[in-house]
Write an enzyme that holds these catalytic residues in place. Structure first.
Site, PDB file in Angstrom:
ATOM      1  N   THR B 189       0.867  -1.174   0.000  1.00 24.29           N
ATOM      2  CA  THR B 189       0.000   0.000   0.000  1.00 24.29           C
ATOM      3  C   THR B 189       0.902   1.221   0.000  1.00 24.29           C
ATOM      4  OG1 THR B 189      -0.028   0.127   2.402  1.00 24.29           O
ATOM      5  CG2 THR B 189      -1.764  -1.157   1.351  1.00 24.29           C
ATOM      6  N   GLU B 333      -5.602  -4.111   1.839  1.00 27.49           N
ATOM      7  CA  GLU B 333      -5.610  -4.941   3.056  1.00 27.49           C
ATOM      8  C   GLU B 333      -6.818  -5.862   3.157  1.00 27.49           C
ATOM      9  OE1 GLU B 333      -4.848  -1.776   2.866  1.00 27.49           O
ATOM     10  OE2 GLU B 333      -3.312  -1.161   4.323  1.00 27.49           O
ATOM     11  N   LYS B 441     -11.284  17.617  13.790  1.00 27.31           N
ATOM     12  CA  LYS B 441     -11.870  17.471  15.121  1.00 27.31           C
ATOM     13  C   LYS B 441     -12.072  18.847  15.716  1.00 27.31           C
ATOM     14  CE  LYS B 441     -10.136  12.898  15.386  1.00 27.31           C
ATOM     15  NZ  LYS B 441      -8.935  12.076  15.514  1.00 27.31           N
ATOM     16  N   TRP B 446     -16.633  15.617  15.122  1.00 27.05           N
ATOM     17  CA  TRP B 446     -15.941  15.397  13.857  1.00 27.05           C
ATOM     18  C   TRP B 446     -16.600  16.184  12.729  1.00 27.05           C
ATOM     19  CZ3 TRP B 446     -15.644   9.301  13.789  1.00 27.05           C
ATOM     20  CH2 TRP B 446     -14.732   8.873  14.780  1.00 27.05           C
TER      21      TRP B 446
END
Lengths: 542, 542
Positions: B189, B333, B441, B446
């Site tokens: 990755t 993944e 944040k 969020w």
């Protein structure tokens, strides 16, 4: 360099059959499982409920002292409780042993004792069978009865109602988390020769079968589908359908014993069924009903037909209704899906008539099955669509050895002999031409009893036709045609032989024709040719 | 009682990736694999040929001293030889390591050395990359060049043409027949932070991924389909497509580097493609071409869209063309398929507008993935479609640990943190709202940078929009909008803030807007927010 053990870097996840139901409950909780009973009334459950109750059943079994490897039998028709039993038994490592209530008593008694079943979970309707069997089944400790409240003991053994058995049991029982090679299910084959033989499915073989059954070219289920599962859960692993529907979060409808055309039509339309699976007889009843009432099907897309060969008229009738027929072949020993007549691109390019001819064959293997046909000496035969041979298969969902057998059931190359005879054509399609034990060996060549039977059964006066081998001093064996006529009909041998003329090779022509009042059938409705051979050891004098 | 070992009565059959190609060669020998090159010319091969040549490649690798566990790299575009390499390398137990030619040199150099690749099989077009890299890649012993005849050494290392390498090699090399947990593939990755990390796929994980990718609700391939595989084989395991097509005997078409609308249209129609998979950009080019030329698609049935979110206009355009869009989410993944927006029966009953809203989400998990969303403290959040959380996944095709890492990449319950932020709604559909590292944040809550970006990018003057966090003494972080305008356009901050008004919560409103000439992008074309944060450490003075 790293050692092999260092390199196991993907997650561990055992292929155990608890996983599909846990998945369905978590992601498709309100998807329905509908069970219709003998009276035609439907009970509606869903994956969340079935999973919760299956876990309670697991807890109840553990509380009853059940341990990994114990055989727990079911003697039940299709229903939500039977689905709960499949999962609840196997998810704790005990073995779900499906008993076929249609077998003869002596077969069932042999099977229960051979398996050593500890508990039997049965429909209350089958108490009379249990009353007859259990006095000579010492391993059975208790009976759990679906649909009974406070049953008395059966043959002196304690019985409890299914609801009372699971009531109050915890739902936090541990599922899975053991070796995926442990056994999950047990199903006996009921051949017409010898004792029944047990096929012991592992969690891994069941899960791989489910995955292969669910690829696009086979069932290909999605969460938008609704499956009418006519094939009974006590027969040939129910074609793996209960696992496949749970895996895909697919609505599952269980029809109960009423399989007449009107009942099946009502379920197909009322439950918006998209896919169904059954033997040809059930479909013929449905199509007769549709024709007589001038009805159409509005939701059904695909039917999986197996168990016996699919007649062309049936396939064409479904085709006109816009329903795709997937003709499949398999057996208890193959979990059961072996082949399916799924069109390849090459076959799709053929003219319609030839495409239908291909679709009527038993079809192609998926990756999960490797297949060969051989002669009597084990030499592999070509894929020319002409030379029939012994059909032998290999794969992760194929048996290696029968339960408690001393020897493997595979050849030196690892192939299992299916006992069927067939050809494989240039497109890779298998066509079953006979059972090996029913083949007629005449003058060093094979004659297919099934092919002659199928043609003879097309005679307008015939109800059932059977062809058996009779000994012959010159040719070793010769064919004899046995016919049961339709009620009120009478016929001569010459009529039937004339009917066959031109449709089969001259040397295949039966040496005689006999008419019978009753055709001997086995427990599952198949022709009992063993009995016919005893009845007709030679061509009767004309 | 029998012991567990006595009860392994189904056949042994290791889940190794050689099996799909052997199956395709045996049962679908003449099904085509078509490769179009940079010049637009198509080369036609088939499964029988590809299998034979893959076996010769295996033999050549063994002759070159390759042993189980060795890493063999590929640096190649999609083509039949690359397919041969995937199978030929893995089938003998060596590891197929796909290198992404679009990465920066320093990333590729790190990856080759970290993997310890012994041989590189590369397209001749990538020789310039190899010339730059190999002087500092000591483990690489030789190069095999696809499309070169007698190449000179590269950076002093011997090079051989692919055809010369496999020519005359035997085809009877042994494939498979080892532990299914051995590694089969390696893919790194390329995050914008830190060094690339390697994901080491096992034969088992690849085979299970293939099976799950091929169930009805995902790819659902059959031998009648033809797949245009646009997604490159060097990226995210090519979504598992080369294994899935072989497994199903499906025609595979590899488009080469020309991905403009006209080229893709020509392949779709010329090769009778039924299913394709690509990132949204490729589809937008195709649709623009179809619109401009008033063209229709006659064979395409389904497109799998992943890699980035699918715009609604794209989905609606395909819908009008009668092409089903399967919007999917995953990452290297996860092998990579994680979720797919496959309709469930409950969603299918919603009004069209809501169905499309669901289809635009990343979708549901199949049995192969279990998923949860959690808050920063790891507490599981409800499936209410509102509360975003860290998306964590578990399953047989999900990583447990990166290659050569010292620690596992999963939490105490075995879940891998995807690094994505998303919600899960009552239908079980995941919607990705942000990358965790890009979240803002603010005041303990969020703010999704992606959501603001997507809206801002809809402003007619915007070409690319990015939202990053800037430190704020009171709220900790506040959003800053960075915009690259379309050529020739000019705009004010107020125009963009006004455009956002009413479309996002008031407290999400960016504290500033800056316009840039160039937007920094990573090697795979994604926004490089790390670089943006360095460029804009605070809201610039107006």
């Amino acid at each position: 360099m790293h050692s092999a053990a260092d390199l196991r870097l993907m997650q561990t996840w055992a292929l155990t059959v608890d996983k599909p139901l846990t998945h369905a409950s978590r992601w498709h909780p309100r998807t329905e499982i509908v069970s219709r009973n003998a009276a035609g009334l439907a009970t509606r459950s869903n994956y969340a409920t079935v999973e919760r109750r299956a876990r309670q059943l697991s807890a109840a079994l553990l509380a009853a002292g059940v341990v990994q490897g114990d055989r727990i039998a079911t003697l039940a028709m299709n229903g939500a409780e039977h689905v709960e039993a499949w999962f609840g038994i196997a998810a704790i490592g005990s073995i779900c042993h499906t008993l076929n209530p249609r077998l003869f008593d002596e077969q069932l008694r042999f099977i229960i004792n051979h398996a050593g079943d500890r508990i039997v979970i049965a429909d209350a309707a089958f108490v009379p069978i249990l009353e007859r069997l259990l006095p000579s089944c010492p391993t059975v400790e208790r009976i759990v009865l679906i649909g009974a409240e406070a049953p008395p003991p059966i043959a002196g053994k304690p019985a409890v109602g299914y609801e009372a058995f699971i009531d109050g049991q915890p739902v936090d029982v541990a599922w899975g988390d053991f070796d995926e090679n442990l056994p999950a299910g047990l199903c006996y084959t009921s051949g017409t020769t010898g004792n029944p033989k047990g096929v012991l499915y592992s969690h891994r073989s069941q899960m791989l079968h489910t995955l292969f059954a669910n690829i696009g070219e086979n069932l290909g289920l999605t969460a938008r589908d609704a499956v009418l599962m006519v094939v009974p859960m006590f027969h040939a692993n129910a074609w793996g359908v209960p696992f496949a529907t749970a895996m895909s979060g697919t609505k599952l409808v269980l029809p109960g014993p009423k399989l007449d055309g009107e009942s099946v039509y009502g379920l197909l339309e009322g439950e918006a069924i998209t896919i169904s699976c059954a033997v040809p007889t059930v479909w013929q009843l449905l199509l007769d009903y549709l024709t007589s009432k001038h009805l159409k099907l509005t939701t059904l897309k695909k039917v999986l037909i197996g168990g016996s060969a699919c007649p062309e008229a049936l396939l064409r009738a479904f085709d006109e209704l816009g329903v795709h027929v997937l003709h499949a072949w398999g057996m208890t020993e193959t979990s059961p899906i072996g082949t399916g007549a799924v069109e390849s691109a090459a076959v799709a390019r053929l003219p319609k008539k030839e495409r239908i001819a291909q679709q009527l064959k038993q079809g192609r293997v998926s990756l999960s099955v490797d297949m060969k046909i051989t002669d009597d000496e084990g030499r592999t035969l070509p894929h020319d669509g002409r030379q029939p041979g012994h059909v032998k298969v290999k794969g992760p969902c194929v048996i290696a050895r029968y339960f408690r057998a001393e020897q493997d059931a595979v050849d030196a190359e690892g192939y299992f002999d299916s006992g069927d005879i067939g050809t494989i054509d240039e497109y890779g399609y298998l066509q079953i031409t006979d059972r090996a034990k029913d083949l007629i060996k005449s003058g060093g060549e094979w004659i297919s009893s099934v092919e002659i039977e199928n043609i003879a059964a097309g005679h307008p006066k015939a109800l059932i036709a059977a062809v058996i081998a009779v000994p012959d001093p010159k040719w070793r064996e010769r064919p004899l045609l046995v016919v049961k006529l339709r009620p009120g009909e009478s016929a001569t041998a010459a009529e039937f032989l004339g009917f066959l003329e031109g449709k089969i090779a001259r040397w295949w022509m039966p040496d005689g024709v006999v008419f019978v009042e009753e055709m001997p059938l086995g427990a599952t409705g198949k022709l009992d040719k063993k009995r016919l051979r005893v009845l007709f050891p030679a061509v009767p004098a004309p």
